[in-house]
Design a protein around this motif. Structure first.
Motif, mmCIF file in Angstrom:
data_model
loop_
_atom_site.group_PDB
_atom_site.id
_atom_site.type_symbol
_atom_site.label_atom_id
_atom_site.label_comp_id
_atom_site.label_asym_id
_atom_site.label_seq_id
_atom_site.Cartn_x
_atom_site.Cartn_y
_atom_site.Cartn_z
ATOM 1 N N LYS A 1 -50.739 -23.997 31.227
ATOM 2 C CA LYS A 1 -52.460 -23.966 31.521
ATOM 3 C C LYS A 1 -52.607 -22.606 31.387
ATOM 4 C CE LYS A 1 -52.130 -22.618 36.224
ATOM 5 N NZ LYS A 1 -51.941 -22.891 37.739
ATOM 6 N N PRO A 2 -54.264 -22.454 31.302
ATOM 7 C CA PRO A 2 -54.672 -21.277 31.343
ATOM 8 C C PRO A 2 -54.374 -19.871 31.987
ATOM 9 C CG PRO A 2 -56.431 -22.963 31.608
ATOM 10 C CD PRO A 2 -55.435 -23.484 31.590
ATOM 11 N N ALA A 3 -55.069 -18.971 31.197
ATOM 12 C CA ALA A 3 -54.424 -18.049 31.996
ATOM 13 C C ALA A 3 -55.114 -16.512 31.630
ATOM 14 C CB ALA A 3 -53.421 -16.980 31.355
ATOM 15 N N SER A 4 -55.357 -16.178 32.980
ATOM 16 C CA SER A 4 -57.457 -15.315 33.561
ATOM 17 C C SER A 4 -57.197 -14.464 34.309
ATOM 18 C CB SER A 4 -58.606 -16.620 33.848
ATOM 19 O OG SER A 4 -57.506 -17.532 35.313
ATOM 20 N N GLY A 5 -55.456 -13.851 34.408
ATOM 21 C CA GLY A 5 -55.056 -12.884 35.698
ATOM 22 C C GLY A 5 -55.380 -12.232 35.374
#
Length: 128
Positions: A79-83
């Motif tokens: 899944k995309p990482a955005s943290g």
């Protein structure tokens, strides 16, 4: 912990947290320059973190005078990482005389976002 410097990780802002007994952990506080056009962490940043964390795990098991290089790495982007913080965790699953097989997980704020397997060649370190 084995003292191993890797200038490229310093360049991108990653920090080695742990490297011992066939395990390693690398952390990255994400910055705007780590992002792609949709605002997620770029896949190249993720692959760099995972490959280098796997390498650290592999070399942490080696005797003095030996090093390692990546032969193959397979990454599954879940899944995309955005943290704000990414953490890669690696463990050697099989260590031989000429290769190490390593698994690597990448977490974004404690959520698994990528999984990889890597094969690392064991070589004599002739750089010293």
């Amino acid at each position: 912990m084995k003292e191993i410097k890797f200038p490229f990780l310093d360049h991108i802002g990653a920090v080695l947290i742990r490297c011992e007994n066939g395990e390693a952990e690398v952390e990255l506080k994400t910055q705007p320059y780590h992002l792609q056009h949709l605002g997620f962490v770029h896949g190249g940043v993720i692959s760099t973190l995972m490959d280098n964390t796997g390498w650290y795990a592999a070399v942490s098991n080696l005797a003095e005078g030996y090093t390692s290089v990546t032969m193959e790495i397979k990454i599954n982007y879940l899944k995309p990482a955005s943290g704000k913080t990414l953490k890669a965790v690696a463990a050697v699953k099989r260590q031989g005389r000429s290769t190490s097989f390593v698994t690597i997980e990448l977490f974004d704020e404690e959520k698994l976002v990528a999984f990889a397997t890597g094969t690392y060649a064991v070589l004599e370190d002739k750089s010293k």
